[in-house]
Design a protein around this motif. Structure first.
Motif, PDB file in Angstrom:
ATOM      1  N   GLN A  48     -10.998   0.265  -7.096  1.00 21.65           N
ATOM      2  CA  GLN A  48      -9.927  -0.408  -6.361  1.00 21.65           C
ATOM      3  C   GLN A  48      -8.643  -0.435  -7.197  1.00 21.65           C
ATOM      4  O   GLN A  48      -8.692  -0.618  -8.413  1.00 21.65           O
ATOM      5  N   LYS A  79       0.054   5.252   3.605  1.00 29.88           N
ATOM      6  CA  LYS A  79      -1.055   4.364   3.972  1.00 29.88           C
ATOM      7  C   LYS A  79      -1.120   3.178   3.013  1.00 29.88           C
ATOM      8  O   LYS A  79      -1.247   3.348   1.814  1.00 29.88           O
ATOM      9  N   VAL A  81      -2.814   0.124   1.034  1.00 29.50           N
ATOM     10  CA  VAL A  81      -4.156  -0.083   0.474  1.00 29.50           C
ATOM     11  C   VAL A  81      -4.249  -1.524  -0.003  1.00 29.50           C
ATOM     12  O   VAL A  81      -3.365  -2.004  -0.709  1.00 29.50           O
ATOM     13  N   THR A  82      -5.320  -2.205   0.383  1.00 27.43           N
ATOM     14  CA  THR A  82      -5.532  -3.582  -0.080  1.00 27.43           C
ATOM     15  C   THR A  82      -6.306  -3.566  -1.393  1.00 27.43           C
ATOM     16  O   THR A  82      -6.899  -2.548  -1.772  1.00 27.43           O
ATOM     17  N   ALA A  85      -9.944  -2.537  -0.901  1.00 25.41           N
ATOM     18  CA  ALA A  85     -10.254  -1.198  -0.396  1.00 25.41           C
ATOM     19  C   ALA A  85     -10.697  -0.282  -1.531  1.00 25.41           C
ATOM     20  O   ALA A  85     -10.081  -0.256  -2.597  1.00 25.41           O
ATOM     21  N   SER A  86     -11.766   0.455  -1.292  1.00 25.75           N
ATOM     22  CA  SER A  86     -12.215   1.450  -2.269  1.00 25.75           C
ATOM     23  C   SER A  86     -11.423   2.728  -2.077  1.00 25.75           C
ATOM     24  O   SER A  86     -11.203   3.176  -0.949  1.00 25.75           O
ATOM     25  N   VAL A  87     -10.997   3.306  -3.192  1.00 24.33           N
ATOM     26  CA  VAL A  87     -10.267   4.564  -3.168  1.00 24.33           C
ATOM     27  C   VAL A  87     -10.859   5.508  -4.209  1.00 24.33           C
ATOM     28  O   VAL A  87     -11.478   5.077  -5.180  1.00 24.33           O
ATOM     29  N   SER A 110      -8.904   7.394   0.629  1.00 28.17           N
ATOM     30  CA  SER A 110      -9.596   6.163   0.999  1.00 28.17           C
ATOM     31  C   SER A 110     -11.086   6.451   1.112  1.00 28.17           C
ATOM     32  O   SER A 110     -11.490   7.510   1.588  1.00 28.17           O
ATOM     33  N   ALA A 113     -15.568   2.352   4.399  1.00 25.80           N
ATOM     34  CA  ALA A 113     -16.454   1.208   4.159  1.00 25.80           C
ATOM     35  C   ALA A 113     -17.858   1.520   4.666  1.00 25.80           C
ATOM     36  O   ALA A 113     -18.014   2.150   5.716  1.00 25.80           O
TER      37      ALA A 113
END
Length: 115
Positions: A48, A79, A81-82, A85-87, A110, A113
């Protein structure tokens, strides 16, 4: 077309495919392992992006630790990304003169999930 021309054309096509595939690290590394790699080593990290540090610099985290990553604005592709969020980040290790290790990111993906 002469045989040598046909062979050269096929060889160039194969070389481009191999070269393109060779640039992409196949295995996901960890922050801990990435910090010990040599300068300009290609690496793929999954985790993350936990905070912005300014001037395209971010703090990235996985289960093994954190490191600074540099991600140019266009690499985000617009985009958001929080922090949760997995990146996947693909880039090159950048060892600074003061022995700081950063990742110069070439690609941001990204990670979907898991249901």
């Amino acid at each position: 077309m002469a045989n040598s021309e046909a062979y050269q054309s096929v060889s160039q096509t194969q070389a481009q495919a191999v070269k393109g595939d060779a640039l992409i690290p196949l295995q996901v590394s960890t922050v801990s392992a990435a910090k010990s790699l040599k300068d300009n080593t290609e690496v793929r990290l999954q985790g993350q992006v936990i905070r912005a540090l300014g001037k395209d610099k971010y703090e990235f985290r996985d289960a093994t630790g954190t490191m600074i990553v540099e991600i140019d604005d266009q690499k985000w592709h617009g985009k958001p990304v929080t922090q949760l969020a997995s990146v996947t980040l693909i880039g090159e290790i950048d060892r600074e003169s003061d022995n700081n290790v950063e990742l110069d990111v070439e690609e941001v993906h990204s990670v979907p999930a898991k249901p």
